[in-house]
Motif scaffolding. Structure first.
Motif, PDB file in Angstrom:
ATOM      1  N   LYS A 161      17.984 -11.313  -5.987  1.00  0.00           N
ATOM      2  CA  LYS A 161      18.773 -12.562  -6.425  1.00  0.00           C
ATOM      3  C   LYS A 161      19.659 -13.313  -5.379  1.00  0.00           C
ATOM      4  O   LYS A 161      19.827 -14.270  -5.144  1.00  0.00           O
ATOM      5  N   LYS A 162      19.922 -12.099  -4.401  1.00  0.00           N
ATOM      6  CA  LYS A 162      21.213 -12.574  -3.379  1.00  0.00           C
ATOM      7  C   LYS A 162      20.433 -13.513  -2.345  1.00  0.00           C
ATOM      8  O   LYS A 162      20.936 -14.176  -1.613  1.00  0.00           O
ATOM      9  N   HIS A 163      19.092 -13.690  -2.259  1.00  0.00           N
ATOM     10  CA  HIS A 163      18.348 -14.203  -1.129  1.00  0.00           C
ATOM     11  C   HIS A 163      17.646 -15.493  -2.052  1.00  0.00           C
ATOM     12  O   HIS A 163      17.224 -16.315  -1.378  1.00  0.00           O
ATOM     13  N   ASN A 164      17.729 -15.505  -3.210  1.00  0.00           N
ATOM     14  CA  ASN A 164      17.214 -16.965  -3.948  1.00  0.00           C
ATOM     15  C   ASN A 164      18.063 -17.998  -3.974  1.00  0.00           C
ATOM     16  O   ASN A 164      18.504 -18.436  -5.182  1.00  0.00           O
ATOM     17  N   ARG A 165      18.213 -18.564  -2.656  1.00  0.00           N
ATOM     18  CA  ARG A 165      19.060 -19.992  -2.666  1.00  0.00           C
ATOM     19  C   ARG A 165      18.112 -20.869  -2.044  1.00  0.00           C
ATOM     20  O   ARG A 165      17.786 -20.957  -1.193  1.00  0.00           O
ATOM     21  N   ARG A 166      17.746 -21.912  -3.228  1.00  0.00           N
ATOM     22  CA  ARG A 166      17.009 -22.877  -2.571  1.00  0.00           C
ATOM     23  C   ARG A 166      17.106 -24.211  -3.772  1.00  0.00           C
ATOM     24  O   ARG A 166      17.847 -24.224  -4.603  1.00  0.00           O
ATOM     25  N   LYS A 167      16.908 -25.450  -2.976  1.00  0.00           N
ATOM     26  CA  LYS A 167      16.744 -26.608  -3.606  1.00  0.00           C
ATOM     27  C   LYS A 167      15.582 -26.541  -4.888  1.00  0.00           C
ATOM     28  O   LYS A 167      14.719 -25.909  -4.782  1.00  0.00           O
ATOM     29  N   SER A 168      15.724 -27.331  -5.942  1.00  0.00           N
ATOM     30  CA  SER A 168      14.783 -27.311  -6.982  1.00  0.00           C
ATOM     31  C   SER A 168      13.508 -27.833  -6.629  1.00  0.00           C
ATOM     32  O   SER A 168      12.443 -27.251  -7.182  1.00  0.00           O
ATOM     33  N   ASP A 169      13.343 -28.429  -5.523  1.00  0.00           N
ATOM     34  CA  ASP A 169      11.884 -28.954  -5.132  1.00  0.00           C
ATOM     35  C   ASP A 169      11.576 -28.157  -4.019  1.00  0.00           C
ATOM     36  O   ASP A 169      10.305 -28.493  -3.349  1.00  0.00           O
ATOM     37  N   GLN A 170      12.100 -27.085  -3.621  1.00  0.00           N
ATOM     38  CA  GLN A 170      11.384 -26.197  -2.470  1.00  0.00           C
ATOM     39  C   GLN A 170      10.604 -25.114  -2.960  1.00  0.00           C
ATOM     40  O   GLN A 170      10.979 -24.485  -4.254  1.00  0.00           O
ATOM     41  N   SER A 171       9.581 -24.923  -2.328  1.00  0.00           N
ATOM     42  CA  SER A 171       8.438 -23.992  -2.844  1.00  0.00           C
ATOM     43  C   SER A 171       9.125 -22.523  -2.176  1.00  0.00           C
ATOM     44  O   SER A 171       9.959 -22.586  -1.406  1.00  0.00           O
ATOM     45  N   LEU A 172       8.928 -21.326  -2.694  1.00  0.00           N
ATOM     46  CA  LEU A 172       9.281 -20.048  -2.612  1.00  0.00           C
ATOM     47  C   LEU A 172       8.796 -19.776  -0.839  1.00  0.00           C
ATOM     48  O   LEU A 172       9.358 -19.194  -0.052  1.00  0.00           O
ATOM     49  N   TYR A 173       7.660 -20.547  -0.506  1.00  0.00           N
ATOM     50  CA  TYR A 173       7.209 -20.292   0.900  1.00  0.00           C
ATOM     51  C   TYR A 173       8.345 -21.053   1.853  1.00  0.00           C
ATOM     52  O   TYR A 173       8.667 -20.583   3.062  1.00  0.00           O
TER      53      TYR A 173
ATOM     54  N   ASN B  80      12.846 -20.835   5.656  1.00  0.00           N
ATOM     55  CA  ASN B  80      14.358 -20.924   5.920  1.00  0.00           C
ATOM     56  C   ASN B  80      15.191 -19.432   6.129  1.00  0.00           C
ATOM     57  O   ASN B  80      15.753 -19.568   7.058  1.00  0.00           O
ATOM     58  N   SER B  81      14.768 -18.549   5.389  1.00  0.00           N
ATOM     59  CA  SER B  81      15.623 -17.231   5.471  1.00  0.00           C
ATOM     60  C   SER B  81      15.123 -16.725   6.948  1.00  0.00           C
ATOM     61  O   SER B  81      15.808 -16.079   7.569  1.00  0.00           O
ATOM     62  N   ARG B  82      13.787 -16.862   7.132  1.00  0.00           N
ATOM     63  CA  ARG B  82      13.344 -15.996   8.406  1.00  0.00           C
ATOM     64  C   ARG B  82      13.788 -16.751   9.552  1.00  0.00           C
ATOM     65  O   ARG B  82      14.228 -15.974  10.622  1.00  0.00           O
ATOM     66  N   LEU B  83      13.880 -18.149   9.509  1.00  0.00           N
ATOM     67  CA  LEU B  83      14.337 -19.098  10.531  1.00  0.00           C
ATOM     68  C   LEU B  83      15.903 -18.625  10.746  1.00  0.00           C
ATOM     69  O   LEU B  83      16.381 -18.492  11.943  1.00  0.00           O
ATOM     70  N   GLU B  84      16.733 -18.473   9.555  1.00  0.00           N
ATOM     71  CA  GLU B  84      18.145 -18.404   9.729  1.00  0.00           C
ATOM     72  C   GLU B  84      18.214 -16.873  10.527  1.00  0.00           C
ATOM     73  O   GLU B  84      19.236 -16.808  11.376  1.00  0.00           O
TER      74      GLU B  84
ATOM     75  N   PRO C 237       0.836  -1.410   0.011  1.00  0.00           N
ATOM     76  CA  PRO C 237       0.057  -0.048  -0.032  1.00  0.00           C
ATOM     77  C   PRO C 237       0.792   1.413   0.112  1.00  0.00           C
ATOM     78  O   PRO C 237       0.343   2.270  -0.557  1.00  0.00           O
ATOM     79  N   ASP C 238       1.924   1.381   0.591  1.00  0.00           N
ATOM     80  CA  ASP C 238       2.991   2.322   0.700  1.00  0.00           C
ATOM     81  C   ASP C 238       3.862   2.576  -0.785  1.00  0.00           C
ATOM     82  O   ASP C 238       4.471   3.681  -0.690  1.00  0.00           O
ATOM     83  N   GLY C 239       3.309   1.775  -1.683  1.00  0.00           N
ATOM     84  CA  GLY C 239       3.871   1.938  -3.020  1.00  0.00           C
ATOM     85  C   GLY C 239       5.517   1.083  -3.161  1.00  0.00           C
ATOM     86  O   GLY C 239       6.021   1.106  -4.375  1.00  0.00           O
ATOM     87  N   SER C 240       5.770   0.394  -1.755  1.00  0.00           N
ATOM     88  CA  SER C 240       7.345  -0.101  -2.099  1.00  0.00           C
ATOM     89  C   SER C 240       7.116  -1.577  -2.542  1.00  0.00           C
ATOM     90  O   SER C 240       5.947  -2.221  -2.564  1.00  0.00           O
ATOM     91  N   LEU C 241       8.092  -1.968  -3.002  1.00  0.00           N
ATOM     92  CA  LEU C 241       8.085  -3.430  -3.570  1.00  0.00           C
ATOM     93  C   LEU C 241       9.072  -4.252  -2.776  1.00  0.00           C
ATOM     94  O   LEU C 241      10.449  -3.702  -2.564  1.00  0.00           O
ATOM     95  N   ARG C 242       8.630  -5.278  -2.089  1.00  0.00           N
ATOM     96  CA  ARG C 242       9.606  -6.039  -1.114  1.00  0.00           C
ATOM     97  C   ARG C 242       9.981  -7.503  -1.567  1.00  0.00           C
ATOM     98  O   ARG C 242       8.949  -8.115  -2.437  1.00  0.00           O
ATOM     99  N   CYS C 243      10.949  -7.813  -1.321  1.00  0.00           N
ATOM    100  CA  CYS C 243      11.542  -9.229  -1.894  1.00  0.00           C
ATOM    101  C   CYS C 243      10.476 -10.248  -1.081  1.00  0.00           C
ATOM    102  O   CYS C 243      10.343 -10.179   0.171  1.00  0.00           O
ATOM    103  N   PHE C 244      10.110 -11.158  -2.088  1.00  0.00           N
ATOM    104  CA  PHE C 244       9.155 -12.189  -1.294  1.00  0.00           C
ATOM    105  C   PHE C 244       9.791 -13.036  -0.314  1.00  0.00           C
ATOM    106  O   PHE C 244       9.202 -13.467   0.566  1.00  0.00           O
ATOM    107  N   ILE C 245      11.092 -13.350  -0.255  1.00  0.00           N
ATOM    108  CA  ILE C 245      11.503 -14.060   0.786  1.00  0.00           C
ATOM    109  C   ILE C 245      12.332 -13.452   1.622  1.00  0.00           C
ATOM    110  O   ILE C 245      11.657 -13.726   3.002  1.00  0.00           O
ATOM    111  N   SER C 246      12.969 -12.320   1.680  1.00  0.00           N
ATOM    112  CA  SER C 246      13.571 -11.640   2.841  1.00  0.00           C
ATOM    113  C   SER C 246      12.748 -10.547   3.371  1.00  0.00           C
ATOM    114  O   SER C 246      12.865 -10.179   4.523  1.00  0.00           O
ATOM    115  N   GLY C 247      11.818  -9.771   2.522  1.00  0.00           N
ATOM    116  CA  GLY C 247      10.922  -8.886   2.867  1.00  0.00           C
ATOM    117  C   GLY C 247      11.646  -7.246   2.870  1.00  0.00           C
ATOM    118  O   GLY C 247      11.201  -6.470   3.153  1.00  0.00           O
ATOM    119  N   ASP C 248      12.968  -7.531   2.304  1.00  0.00           N
ATOM    120  CA  ASP C 248      13.866  -6.334   2.185  1.00  0.00           C
ATOM    121  C   ASP C 248      13.164  -5.455   0.902  1.00  0.00           C
ATOM    122  O   ASP C 248      12.452  -5.912  -0.078  1.00  0.00           O
TER     123      ASP C 248
END
Length: 501
Positions: free
Chosen positions: A63-75, A80-84, A20-31
């Motif tokens: 791109k810097k946060h998009n580290r995943r195995k091929s069978d993982q969903s973005l959720y 994993n990112s939030r947990l780390e 709503p504030d017009g910002s675009l945030r990374c789906f993984i990290s929220g940055d």
């Protein structure tokens, strides 16, 4: 099935993801994503698992946060990112409640009603009913059941669940339980209307991460009678400690075991003092009381005493702020395991004393103060304030490098005997008993502290610690004593005590 988005579809995805504030945030990290950031359009449900390339299944990620195995969903990647980040922010001091908060699970108040051989529990929305069983050993009722996770809380306030959650173990259990059933339930107690979990928090936390809403739990019902409730608590706590320290299911971190054994010791000590005449109030008699009337072995009773001594000394020490709770936590310079092998045996009298409590020969309180004074000097002279965690790619200052060298395990194992010799020298100990009770004595004088400071300064200002990077670092990172290295460099006990090579 197509794999790439069209440019117009990318615009649609971006519009969907705008806040709503017009910002675009990374789906993984929220940055927040800026125009300069490298981004990727990735599938929520992986393409390799038949995820379609539609705008509803695509999200923008850094791109810097998009580290995943091929069978993982973005959720899963996001979790994993939030947990780390959670483990990093709390320096691995994570409890079940932290995982519940991470997954935004709010605890719901419950009300329990017993009806003969059954018990019902409800929260105003959900209700469950369970058959009751009787534990013949503990003499209390219990039940098994599928319990909503929102009804549960960690039983760490009073100490039944003192362990922190281990990251690697949590991830391992989480991944295992994705495709396998949970064979053993978590264990808790019903205290009034509150369901408190005290064993199996790794399993429960793993199921929370797997987005389960209910878990299997065995629940002991705490009696309404205060004395019976207290007996149940003591029995469960001791059983839980013994199960993890003896049977090695999931070992307690040493600092946690230290705290709990110390707490049990102090609790039973009050009973001992109130039930025995003052002339019998000694540590030796208390250890005997534990072994003969509280069903502890003599070695267990002595270990409880040692834990209480160490815990009291550490609590009042500046050193305490540098000690990790987890035995392999690299974000702290010192662990309890290392202290047990080095500084504790070099400074504390860990055997039961025959002196009557608070008598003129009872030096436990002055031992605590002496330990605080000596370790304050140690923290100062051994550069602990300059210690930082070694992060790959980060350049250390000379002061930080020196502090890390001093506090490597191999170093501490090598110089800790020097600390004992420094104390022998400064305190002019003559007999074996004086040396055994090195700080178990009247308060150390200012003159004696000055001698200790001078010797510690020689030890930690030696040129060896400031050498260019190379051989010294490859040797000091070892977990073994480095007597040969110290001798070759001239950092000997004679030099530390007398200033002579």
């Amino acid at each position: 099935m197509k794999r790439q988005l069209t440019e117009s579809e990318k615009v649609t995805v971006g519009q969907q993801q705008l806040l709503p504030d017009g910002s675009l945030r990374c789906f993984i990290s929220g940055d927040i994503i800026s125009d300069q950031d490298e981004i990727e359009y990735d599938h929520i449900q992986p393409y390799s698992k038949d995820g379609d390339t539609s705008t509803s299944n695509i999200r923008i990620v850094l791109k810097k946060h998009n580290r995943r195995k091929s069978d993982q969903s973005l959720y899963e990647v996001r979790d994993n990112s939030r947990l780390e980040r959670l483990f990093e922010s709390k320096k691995n001091n994570i409890r079940l409640q932290d995982i519940l908060e991470l997954k935004e699970i709010e605890r719901r108040n419950t009300h329990a009603t017993r009806n003969g051989k059954r018990i019902s529990i409800e929260d105003g929305q959900l209700s469950r009913e369970f058959p009751l069983f009787q534990d013949e050993i503990l003499g209390v009722a219990y039940f098994y059941g599928r319990i909503p996770i929102a009804w549960l809380e960690n039983d760490d306030q009073e100490g039944l669940q003192p362990r922190v959650i281990d990251y690697k173990r949590l991830i391992s259990i989480r991944d295992h339980l994705k495709n396998h059933p949970q064979l053993a339930p978590s264990i808790g107690r019903l205290l009034g209307n509150r369901l408190k979990l005290f064993d199996g928090q790794h399993k429960l936390a793993a199921q929370v991460l797997n987005n389960h809403s209910e878990v299997d739990v065995k629940v002991y019902i705490s009696p309404d009678d205060e004395e019976k409730s207290k007996r149940l608590f003591d029995a469960l706590m001791i059983t839980n400690l013994e199960a993890h320290s003896k049977l090695k299911q999931v070992p307690f971190y040493t600092s946690t075991l230290l705290d709990r054994l110390s707490a049990i010791y102090k609790e039973i000590l009050e009973e001992f003092i109130s039930s025995k005449s003052p002339e019998n109030h000694t540590e030796e008699n208390f250890v005997h009381f534990l072994a003969t009337q509280k069903q502890f072995s003599k070695s267990e009773a002595k270990e409880m005493l040692r834990s209480a001594i160490k815990n009291s000394a550490l609590d009042g020490s500046k050193l305490n702020g540098y000690v990790a709770e987890a035995s392999k936590d690299a974000s702290y310079p010192v662990t309890i395991d290392l202290l047990n092998k080095t500084i504790f045996p070099s400074t504390l009298y860990l055997e039961p004393s025959s002196a009557k409590f608070t008598s003129e020969h009872d030096y436990r309180n002055s031992e605590v103060q002496n330990f605080a004074d000596v370790t304050a000097l140690l923290v100062q002279e051994a550069c602990l304030d300059n210690w930082v965690q070694n992060v790959k790619g980060k350049t250390l200052t000379n002061e930080q490098l020196k502090a890390r060298r001093i506090w490597h395990k191999g170093s501490v194992l090598t110089w800790s005997p020097y600390l004992k010799s420094i104390l022998y020298f400064a305190l002019q100990t003559m007999t074996n008993e004086e040396r055994e009770k090195i700080l178990h004595r009247p308060p150390i004088s200012q003159h004696q502290q000055a001698i200790i400071t001078k010797c510690l300064n020689r030890l930690f200002s030696h040129p060896m610690w400031d050498e260019p990077e190379g051989e010294i670092d490859s040797l000091l990172v070892s977990a073994k004593k480095q007597d040969d290295l110290f001798a070759r460099k001239g950092l000997t006990e004679k030099y530390v005590i007398y200033g002579q090579q």
